[in-house]
Design a protein around this motif. Sequence first.
Motif, short mmCIF file in Angstrom:
data_model
loop_
_atom_site.label_atom_id
_atom_site.label_comp_id
_atom_site.label_asym_id
_atom_site.label_seq_id
_atom_site.Cartn_x
_atom_site.Cartn_y
_atom_site.Cartn_z
N ILE A 32 -31.56 28.22 9.94
CA ILE A 32 -31.68 27.35 8.78
C ILE A 32 -30.71 26.19 8.94
O ILE A 32 -29.74 26.28 9.68
CB ILE A 32 -31.39 28.09 7.45
CG1 ILE A 32 -29.94 28.63 7.45
CG2 ILE A 32 -32.38 29.20 7.20
CD1 ILE A 32 -29.48 29.12 6.09
N ARG A 33 -31.00 25.12 8.25
CA ARG A 33 -30.10 23.97 8.27
C ARG A 33 -29.27 24.00 6.99
O ARG A 33 -29.81 24.20 5.90
CB ARG A 33 -30.88 22.67 8.35
CG ARG A 33 -31.57 22.48 9.67
CD ARG A 33 -32.32 21.14 9.64
NE ARG A 33 -33.00 20.94 10.90
CZ ARG A 33 -32.49 20.26 11.92
NH1 ARG A 33 -31.29 19.72 11.82
NH2 ARG A 33 -33.17 20.12 13.03
N ILE A 34 -27.97 23.82 7.15
CA ILE A 34 -27.09 23.70 5.99
C ILE A 34 -26.23 22.46 6.20
O ILE A 34 -26.07 21.98 7.33
CB ILE A 34 -26.22 24.96 5.77
CG1 ILE A 34 -25.32 25.24 6.97
CG2 ILE A 34 -27.09 26.17 5.46
CD1 ILE A 34 -24.33 26.35 6.74
N SER A 35 -25.67 21.98 5.14
CA SER A 35 -24.83 20.78 5.23
C SER A 35 -23.55 21.09 6.01
O SER A 35 -23.13 22.25 6.13
CB SER A 35 -24.48 20.28 3.83
OG SER A 35 -23.60 21.20 3.20
N ASP A 36 -22.94 20.04 6.52
CA ASP A 36 -21.67 20.19 7.22
C ASP A 36 -20.60 20.76 6.29
O ASP A 36 -19.77 21.57 6.71
CB ASP A 36 -21.19 18.84 7.78
CG ASP A 36 -22.03 18.36 8.95
OD1 ASP A 36 -22.70 19.19 9.59
OD2 ASP A 36 -22.01 17.14 9.22
N THR A 37 -20.66 20.37 5.04
CA THR A 37 -19.69 20.88 4.06
C THR A 37 -19.84 22.39 3.88
O THR A 37 -18.86 23.13 3.91
CB THR A 37 -19.88 20.17 2.70
OG1 THR A 37 -19.74 18.77 2.90
CG2 THR A 37 -18.87 20.64 1.68
#
Length: 101
Positions: A6-11
């Motif tokens: 899955i893609r998640i934000s850098d934060t």
Amino acid sequence: MGYGTIRISDTAHGTLREMSRAEGKPMAALLDEAVETLRRQRFLEQVNAAYAALRADPRAWEAIESESREWDVTLPDGLAAAEARAPYREQSRPGRKRKRS
């Protein structure tokens, strides 16, 4: 157990990495925990909304209260509310003999 990507934000990734180090848990385990917590929270929100809808309908709420009162009579089943019972560690365990002092 299978894994997906899955893609998640850098934060979010940075937060997961910090939590992983602090708690000594893999990031995947923390994500699993977060998803389960969110699932439970949403479930309880839906339950609360359903109860609010029931309370807004006086006839429906009275039906619930009436049924609850009917079930309440089953509680006094002849047992004392707080029967005396030995603490757990003093109870004998099946297959084990207690030491005698």
